[in-house]
Design an enzyme around this catalytic site. Structure first.
Site, PDB file in Angstrom:
ATOM      1  N   SER A  91      42.226  48.173  33.543  1.00 17.58           N
ATOM      2  CA  SER A  91      42.717  46.802  33.532  1.00 17.58           C
ATOM      3  C   SER A  91      42.162  45.989  32.364  1.00 17.58           C
ATOM      4  O   SER A  91      42.102  44.766  32.431  1.00 17.58           O
ATOM      5  CB  SER A  91      42.371  46.113  34.861  1.00 17.58           C
ATOM      6  OG  SER A  91      40.990  46.188  35.135  1.00 17.58           O
ATOM      7  N   GLY A  92      41.734  46.682  31.309  1.00 15.56           N
ATOM      8  CA  GLY A  92      41.204  45.998  30.141  1.00 15.56           C
ATOM      9  C   GLY A  92      39.701  46.116  29.998  1.00 15.56           C
ATOM     10  O   GLY A  92      39.075  45.363  29.244  1.00 15.56           O
ATOM     11  N   HIS A 154      32.708  49.183  38.034  1.00 17.54           N
ATOM     12  CA  HIS A 154      33.971  49.083  38.778  1.00 17.54           C
ATOM     13  C   HIS A 154      33.698  48.769  40.247  1.00 17.54           C
ATOM     14  O   HIS A 154      34.629  48.681  41.047  1.00 17.54           O
ATOM     15  CB  HIS A 154      34.746  50.401  38.696  1.00 17.54           C
ATOM     16  CG  HIS A 154      35.347  50.690  37.357  1.00 17.54           C
ATOM     17  ND1 HIS A 154      35.937  49.712  36.578  1.00 17.54           N
ATOM     18  CD2 HIS A 154      35.485  51.859  36.668  1.00 17.54           C
ATOM     19  CE1 HIS A 154      36.393  50.271  35.450  1.00 17.54           C
ATOM     20  NE2 HIS A 154      36.125  51.553  35.481  1.00 17.54           N
ATOM     21  N   TYR A 242      44.169  39.914  32.118  1.00 19.32           N
ATOM     22  CA  TYR A 242      44.542  40.657  30.916  1.00 19.32           C
ATOM     23  C   TYR A 242      45.722  39.992  30.207  1.00 19.32           C
ATOM     24  O   TYR A 242      45.724  39.836  28.986  1.00 19.32           O
ATOM     25  CB  TYR A 242      44.900  42.084  31.335  1.00 19.32           C
ATOM     26  CG  TYR A 242      45.234  43.028  30.214  1.00 19.32           C
ATOM     27  CD1 TYR A 242      44.235  43.757  29.557  1.00 19.32           C
ATOM     28  CD2 TYR A 242      46.557  43.243  29.822  1.00 19.32           C
ATOM     29  CE1 TYR A 242      44.542  44.650  28.546  1.00 19.32           C
ATOM     30  CE2 TYR A 242      46.873  44.135  28.808  1.00 19.32           C
ATOM     31  CZ  TYR A 242      45.864  44.836  28.178  1.00 19.32           C
ATOM     32  OH  TYR A 242      46.167  45.726  27.181  1.00 19.32           O
TER      33      TYR A 242
END
Length: 346
Positions: A91-92, A154, A242
């Site tokens: 996700s970036g 994460h 993002y």
């Protein structure tokens, strides 16, 4: 004779597949007794890249990741100046690490040649807790790290160590439209899976994704954990999208720099420092660097697989109308009323 010929011609491929499979098995055999016992009590589902994902503290995870996270939760001691960059995979993450590193470590002379990002992958400069620092059941010595220390993770907010949650260290969270995130995850995991494992079809992967069975998912729980904390404690958690960063990066970089305690001065803005950081950390620039074409900065995953398209709206090339409808309804069900929403770019 034909069998012999087939075996002969497939020797290299078979050998690589066996090697990769053995690596996965060897990794799991190294798990501590405590972790192995824990796994026996956890719900499990078929994994995307490994045989199984396990439900640990209400998020799905691989066995080796669980062991690393347990160690991270138990041993990590945050400092007030620490910066934690959090995200759900694909996700970036790499982009955010590069930008944050460039902002925090910029010098008065602005962005010069031989910048660390030109010779080191962002994941080496901003190490993951679960993939690097606490992987393989190790206890890292973090005392020599330059402050402010930058880390990546994460791990969902609810499972971060108390020392992070209760300290004044700052957390930056980046998320991405779930449509594009899914496509990026599907491509990435099929690239890095062991050759002995069959590819996961788009349809099967989509069902798993919508059921929440994805590394560090469900995605909606992951997002909402950081989203709610950013609303309650805006000085503690900065929530980035993002798509917003792709739309107006200069504005987002100013916001990020201010949050990190390193705001851009008027002189820096006049000298174009923001634009230079944006260019240095751009997808095009990073993808061309030799360090990002080879090497492995996250476990055994090749750096080249970290850079695919970095586009907004690429999902339209993969989604059927039924998939669009299903994921749209799921997002409304899970995120509705939270204030967190995403524009669907066509």
């Amino acid at each position: 004779m034909s069998n012999v010929l087939i075996n002969f011609h497939s020797t290299n491929t078979t050998s690589m597949a066996i090697t990769q499979f053995n690596e996965v098995v060897a990794e799991e055999e190294k798990l501590s007794h405590e972790c192995k016992q824990l796994l026996l009590s956890l719900p499990k589902e078929k994994g995307w890249r490994t045989p199984h994902l396990y439900l640990y503290q209400n998020f799905w995870c691989q066995p080796t990741e669980i062991q690393a996270i347990m160690s991270f939760q138990k041993h990590f001691q945050a400092k007030e100046s620490d910066i934690v960059l959090a995200s759900i995979p694909k996700s970036g993450t790499t982009w955010l690490k590069a930008l944050a590193f460039a902002i925090v470590n910029r010098k008065p002379s602005a962005i010069s040649k031989n910048h660390p990002l030109e010779s080191s992958n962002p994941h080496d400069l901003v190490p993951f807790f679960e993939y690097k620092l606490y992987a393989n059941d190790q206890l890292p010595d973090l005392s020599t790290m330059t402050e402010p220390r930058l880390f990546g993770t994460h791990v969902p907010f609810a499972s971060l160590p108390n020392s992070i949650v209760k300290s004044n260290c700052r957390i930056v969270y980046i998320c991405r439209n779930p449509f594009d995130t899914f496509v990026s995850i599907w491509h990435f995991l099929n690239k890095i899976k062991p050759r002995s494992s069959p590819s996961v079809s788009l349809e099967e992967a989509f069902e798993m994704y919508c059921n929440g069975v994805i590394g560090f998912g469900p995605f909606w729980t992951h997002m909402l954990g950081y989203w709610k904390e950013s609303i309650e404690k805006p000085d503690k958690v900065l929530f980035l999208k993002y798509e917003d960063m792709k739309g107006d990066l200069s504005f987002q970089l100013k916001k990020l720099a201010k949050f990190l305690g390193s705001p851009f001065s008027v002189e820096e803005e006049r000298k174009g420092v923001i634009e230079k950081i944006a260019k240095l950390c751009s997808f095009e620039s990073m993808k061309q660097l030799e360090v990002n074409k080879s090497g492995k900065s996250i476990k055994n995953f090749e750096n080249k697989n970290l850079f695919r398209k970095a586009e907004v709206g690429d999902w339209v090339n993969y989604f059927s109308p039924l998939m669009v409808d299903k994921l749209s309804k799921l997002m409304e069900e899970k995120l509705g009323g939270s204030g967190l929403s995403f524009r669907v770019f066509h």
